[in-house]
Write an enzyme that holds these catalytic residues in place. Structure first.
Site: not given
Lengths: 27, 267
Positions: B41, B91, B186-187
């Site tokens: 994402h 994701d 995120s990530g």
């Protein structure tokens, strides 16, 4: 560049260093 | 990270900061000299790949030091099931750097787990440059937080039926101490120490807010995507490397020019 990582880690995807082995270990 | 603490150089050498238009947007982790693992994402909106870049060997995003390396992105591989069965399902993304990451004590790859790793009783930590408060405050320093894994059934009970969890997801959070991942994390990797080696078992993916203790962080379960990760890393060739090149005609021109200049100097 570090030279202390042998190519012996079974889970490593890198060809020249060992993975998941930081030089500094947190307390 | 909510409830995170300042970290120090060399402790999490696989941590990557992914920037868009000069600003940190996501974390990532180094898998080898060309590949970084992150959340799909992070690249979901239509954005120009040229506007992204990556930093490794850095803890304070405002201070690049002699161990910091900067990379442009060659390509991004998004997992084929991304957003297919869940708003944030699949994701996972692999990012290929245009040039090779040089390893040092400050820049090292993380290990991937085996597909049958037993996740019970693991000491797991996450790191990131995401928001440090629900009000949206951001920090420039990399933070770390120990996040206990939360059993899937318990996590699903907390989220209720409106936010269902796929088998490919796992939950972690410190409800008691209000530690959780937040926007901008995120990530980033969720890593656990097994036999003195750090393995990445999760990728920061989603959650309902950051500061509500009843809603833990949800991570993409790396074990679930191992085959896809390995297949792409093994089959996609390294990007072409730019090497100094002078064509024969240009070389002749340059040679003539140098000769003329040399003659003029003698005169």
């Amino acid at each position: 560049v570090s030279h202390r990582h042998p190519k012996s880690q079974p889970n490593s995807l890198s060809s020249d260093v060992a993975c998941g082995q930081p030089a500094l270990h947190g307390k | 990270l909510l409830g995170g603490e300042l970290t120090i150089d060399r402790k999490w050498p696989w941590q990557v900061s992914i920037h868009y238009a000069g600003f940190h947007v996501c974390g990532g982790s180094i898998l080898n000299a060309y590949w970084v693992l992150t959340a799909a994402h992070c690249f979901a909106r239509e954005k120009r790949l040229q506007t992204f870049d990556m930093y490794v060997g850095i803890t304070n995003l405002e201070v690049a030091n002699k161990h910091t390396q900067w990379f442009e992105i060659n390509q991004v591989i998004i997992h084929p099931t991304f957003e297919m069965f869940h708003p944030v399902g699949g994701d996972v993304a692999l990012v290929q750097s245009k040039s090779a990451i040089v390893f040092s004590d400050y820049v090292l790859p993380i290990c991937l787990p085996s597909s049958n790793l037993n996740l019970s009783d693991l000491s797991c930590w996450t790191t990131g440059w995401g928001m440090v408060s629900p009000q949206g405050e951001t920090g420039k320093d990399l933070l770390e937080a120990q996040l206990p894994l939360i059993p899937k059934f318990q996590c699903q009970l907390l989220y209720g039926l409106t936010s269902y969890l796929l088998p490919e997801m796992l939950c972690a959070g410190d409800i008691k101490n209000m530690k959780n991942v937040c926007e901008g994390d995120s990530g980033s990797p969720l890593v656990c120490k097994v036999n003195q080696t750090w393995l990445q078992i999760g990728i920061v993916s989603w959650g309902r807010g950051c500061a509500q203790p009843l809603y833990p962080g949800v991570f993409a379960n790396v074990s679930y995507f191992l085959n896809w990760i390995r297949y792409n890393m093994e089959t996609i060739p390294d990007p072409p490397q730019l090497t100094p090149f002078v064509s024969s005609s240009l070389r002749a021109t340059v040679s003539s020019f140098v000769t003329i200049m040399g003659s003029l100097l003698v005169l």
